[in-house]
Design an enzyme around this catalytic site. Structure first.
Site, PDB file in Angstrom:
ATOM      1  N   ALA A  16       0.857  -1.213  -0.048  1.00 37.48           N
ATOM      2  CA  ALA A  16       0.089  -0.015  -0.022  1.00 37.48           C
ATOM      3  C   ALA A  16       0.907   1.156  -0.095  1.00 37.48           C
ATOM      4  CB  ALA A  16      -0.891  -0.023   1.164  1.00 37.48           C
ATOM      5  N   GLY A  68       0.666  -4.857   0.730  1.00 41.60           N
ATOM      6  CA  GLY A  68      -0.478  -4.883   0.007  1.00 41.60           C
ATOM      7  C   GLY A  68      -0.335  -5.770  -1.265  1.00 41.60           C
ATOM      8  N   GLU A  76       4.372  -5.228   7.409  1.00 41.52           N
ATOM      9  CA  GLU A  76       3.699  -4.189   7.953  1.00 41.52           C
ATOM     10  C   GLU A  76       4.200  -3.898   9.475  1.00 41.52           C
ATOM     11  OE1 GLU A  76       2.309  -6.503   5.918  1.00 41.52           O
ATOM     12  OE2 GLU A  76       0.831  -5.681   4.806  1.00 41.52           O
ATOM     13  N   GLU A  79      -0.705  -9.311  -0.591  1.00 40.19           N
ATOM     14  CA  GLU A  79      -2.297  -9.242  -0.536  1.00 40.19           C
ATOM     15  C   GLU A  79      -3.050  -9.534  -1.660  1.00 40.19           C
ATOM     16  OE1 GLU A  79      -2.032  -6.283   2.649  1.00 40.19           O
ATOM     17  OE2 GLU A  79      -2.822  -7.916   4.124  1.00 40.19           O
TER      18      GLU A  79
HETATM   19  N1  CO8 Z   1       4.626   3.190  -0.598  1.00 38.29           N
HETATM   20  C1  CO8 Z   1       4.911   4.198  -0.937  1.00 38.29           C
HETATM   21  N2  CO8 Z   1       6.199   4.597  -1.868  1.00 38.29           N
HETATM   22  C2  CO8 Z   1       6.767   3.169  -2.060  1.00 38.29           C
HETATM   23  C3  CO8 Z   1       6.567   2.090  -1.309  1.00 38.29           C
HETATM   24  C4  CO8 Z   1       5.379   2.008  -0.811  1.00 38.29           C
HETATM   25  N3  CO8 Z   1       4.885   0.691  -0.052  1.00 38.29           N
HETATM   26  N4  CO8 Z   1       7.542   1.221  -1.429  1.00 38.29           N
HETATM   27  C5  CO8 Z   1       8.426   2.032  -2.424  1.00 38.29           C
HETATM   28  N5  CO8 Z   1       8.177   3.024  -2.556  1.00 38.29           N
HETATM   29  C6  CO8 Z   1       8.676   4.442  -3.408  1.00 38.29           C
HETATM   30  C7  CO8 Z   1       9.959   4.872  -2.547  1.00 38.29           C
HETATM   31  O1  CO8 Z   1       9.591   5.578  -1.435  1.00 38.29           O
HETATM   32  C8  CO8 Z   1      10.728   5.356  -3.701  1.00 38.29           C
HETATM   33  O2  CO8 Z   1      10.390   6.816  -3.851  1.00 38.29           O
HETATM   34  P1  CO8 Z   1      11.227   7.844  -4.043  1.00 38.29           P
HETATM   35  O3  CO8 Z   1      12.274   7.699  -5.232  1.00 38.29           O
HETATM   36  O4  CO8 Z   1      10.461   9.004  -4.095  1.00 38.29           O
HETATM   37  O5  CO8 Z   1      12.165   8.002  -2.930  1.00 38.29           O
HETATM   38  C9  CO8 Z   1      10.456   4.528  -4.751  1.00 38.29           C
HETATM   39  O6  CO8 Z   1       9.455   3.817  -4.401  1.00 38.29           O
HETATM   40  C10 CO8 Z   1      11.640   3.501  -4.946  1.00 38.29           C
HETATM   41  O7  CO8 Z   1      11.895   2.607  -3.875  1.00 38.29           O
HETATM   42  P2  CO8 Z   1      13.399   2.596  -3.181  1.00 38.29           P
HETATM   43  O8  CO8 Z   1      13.944   3.662  -3.448  1.00 38.29           O
HETATM   44  O9  CO8 Z   1      12.943   2.122  -1.598  1.00 38.29           O
HETATM   45  O10 CO8 Z   1      13.748   1.292  -3.812  1.00 38.29           O
HETATM   46  P3  CO8 Z   1      14.751  -0.091  -3.273  1.00 38.29           P
HETATM   47  O11 CO8 Z   1      14.946  -0.783  -4.568  1.00 38.29           O
HETATM   48  O12 CO8 Z   1      15.821   0.767  -2.742  1.00 38.29           O
HETATM   49  O13 CO8 Z   1      13.718  -0.746  -2.255  1.00 38.29           O
HETATM   50  C11 CO8 Z   1      11.706  -1.733  -1.434  1.00 38.29           C
HETATM   51  C12 CO8 Z   1      12.773  -1.575  -2.747  1.00 38.29           C
HETATM   52  C13 CO8 Z   1      12.549  -3.033  -0.450  1.00 38.29           C
HETATM   53  C14 CO8 Z   1      10.747  -2.587  -2.054  1.00 38.29           C
HETATM   54  C15 CO8 Z   1      11.598  -0.550  -0.520  1.00 38.29           C
HETATM   55  O14 CO8 Z   1      11.044   0.323  -1.658  1.00 38.29           O
HETATM   56  C16 CO8 Z   1      10.498  -0.872   0.541  1.00 38.29           C
HETATM   57  O15 CO8 Z   1      10.835  -1.410   1.478  1.00 38.29           O
HETATM   58  N6  CO8 Z   1       9.247  -0.518   0.427  1.00 38.29           N
HETATM   59  C17 CO8 Z   1       8.296  -0.634   1.325  1.00 38.29           C
HETATM   60  C18 CO8 Z   1       7.581  -2.034   1.429  1.00 38.29           C
HETATM   61  C19 CO8 Z   1       6.781  -1.985   2.565  1.00 38.29           C
HETATM   62  O16 CO8 Z   1       6.890  -1.947   3.628  1.00 38.29           O
HETATM   63  N7  CO8 Z   1       5.287  -2.560   2.042  1.00 38.29           N
HETATM   64  C20 CO8 Z   1       4.248  -2.662   2.969  1.00 38.29           C
HETATM   65  C21 CO8 Z   1       3.412  -1.184   2.989  1.00 38.29           C
HETATM   66  S1  CO8 Z   1       2.200  -1.205   4.213  1.00 38.29           S
HETATM   67  C22 CO8 Z   1       1.152  -2.466   3.508  1.00 38.29           C
HETATM   68  O17 CO8 Z   1       1.205  -2.440   2.461  1.00 38.29           O
HETATM   69  C23 CO8 Z   1      -0.182  -2.498   4.489  1.00 38.29           C
HETATM   70  C24 CO8 Z   1      -1.302  -3.060   3.537  1.00 38.29           C
HETATM   71  C25 CO8 Z   1      -2.502  -3.035   4.138  1.00 38.29           C
HETATM   72  C26 CO8 Z   1      -3.728  -2.763   3.029  1.00 38.29           C
HETATM   73  C27 CO8 Z   1      -3.194  -1.347   2.534  1.00 38.29           C
HETATM   74  C28 CO8 Z   1      -4.411  -0.298   2.672  1.00 38.29           C
HETATM   75  C29 CO8 Z   1      -4.437   0.910   1.705  1.00 38.29           C
END
Ligand code: CO8
Length: 261
Positions: A69, A112, A135, A115
């Site tokens: 998400a 998400g 999460e 999911e």
């Molecule tokens: N949300 C928003 N932006 C994101 C997300 C995310 N989940 N994942 C990546 N991005 C963005 C980054 O902020 C970055 O943007 P910017 O260049 O503007 O800084 C861009 O995408 C590229 O990401 P990274 O630079 O971090 O890329 P890496 O290759 O270094 O890392 C990862 C990749 C490991 C996937 C890393 O991006 C990461 O850890 N992302 C978050 C993963 C995460 O925690 N996901 C769970 C989110 S919570 C959730 O899903 C709850 C679900 C419940 C239902 C949802 C209801 C709405």
């Protein structure tokens, strides 16, 4: 098919009977912001309503199926606004779709994203896919089915390990635990998913919808209830033209011509 901002929808397959929806928000690794989920839900609903489409494939890019998400979008929302606005409502349209949906997962399927893959009926993974429910690492819990669907498909110990640790896991691990049904080289994945979708779409859509409904029942009810539901649906297929045609074609040693009736 209309143009959407954050997904690309197209009709593919030799017989043009498969809907392919590609999440297309590369800058954010397909993070599932409201606008993307809304586009996805609209595309899936349109394909579900199209009589020529027999199955749907949802995919992302080679780098990310979806990295969760959108954390930036949801970080400042409140309990009250989440309840009042109905955070997550649009997502239900994916799991409510009557036509089979295959998730073709390359790269990250986190939070998400994992999911969303599990809302689909079948998951095919590229060999470099990374799944996970991270999460807890950002102070919340899975909110689109993670705790429930992993528990149902892989059992308690795996579900607890994945959800409580937040550790990602590989395509091989996902296949071993039954979350993923097959793994392919990343560049072959979407083609293989489309091939499977074409095979599914070659059957009677009516019978396929009944079959999907029956398998889904297994996750909603006791074994006895499920068996009697299945038996009734099985009996009911004998009221369809496609059952008559399918069995007649077998006897005549020819391919069936299903009419979805
Ligand atoms: N949300 C928003 N932006 C994101 C997300 C995310 N989940 N994942 C990546 N991005 C963005 C980054 O902020 C970055 O943007 P910017 O260049 O503007 O800084 C861009 O995408 C590229 O990401 P990274 O630079 O971090 O890329 P890496 O290759 O270094 O890392 C990862 C990749 C490991 C996937 C890393 O991006 C990461 O850890 N992302 C978050 C993963 C995460 O925690 N996901 C769970 C989110 S919570 C959730 O899903 C709850 C679900 C419940 C239902 C949802 C209801 C709405």
């Amino acid at each position: 098919i209309p143009k959407y901002e954050l997904v690309e929808a197209s009709v593919v397959g030799e017989k043009k009977n498969v809907g392919l929806v590609r999440l297309n928000r590369p800058k954010a690794l397909n993070a599932l912001c409201d606008a993307l989920v809304s586009d996805l839900a609209q595309a899936v609903t349109l394909l579900e309503k199209s009589p020529s489409i027999g199955a749907i494939v949802i995919t992302g890019s080679e780098k990310a199926f979806a990295a969760g998400a959108d954390i930036k979008e949801m970080k400042d929302t409140s309990f009250a606004s989440n309840v009042n606005v109905g955070l997550l409502q649009e997502w239900d349209k994916i799991s409510a779709c009557k036509k089979p949906i295959i998730a073709a997962v390359n790269g990250y399927a986190l939070g998400g994203g994992c999911e969303l893959a599990m809302m689909c009926d079948i998951i095919y993974a590229g060999d470099k896919a990374r799944f996970g429910q991270p999460e807890v690492t950002i102070g919340t819990i899975p909110g689109a089915g993670g705790t429930q669907r992993i528990a149902r498909s892989c059992g308690k110990s795996k579900a607890m390990e994945i959800c409580l640790s937040g550790n990602p896991f590989t395509a091989e691990e996902a296949e071993r635990m039954g979350l993923v049904s097959k793994i392919f080289p990343a560049d072959k994945l979407v083609d293989e998913a489309v091939k499977l979708a074409e095979k599914i779409a070659s059957h009677s859509p009516l019978i396929i919808a009944l079959c999907k409904e029956s398998v889904k029942k297994a996750f909603e009810t006791s074994l006895n209830e499920g068996l009697s539901f299945e038996k009734r649906i099985f009996h009911a297929t004998f009221s369809t033209n496609d059952q008559k045609e399918g069995m007649q074609a077998f006897v005549e040693k020819r391919a069936p011509k299903f009419t979805n009736s």
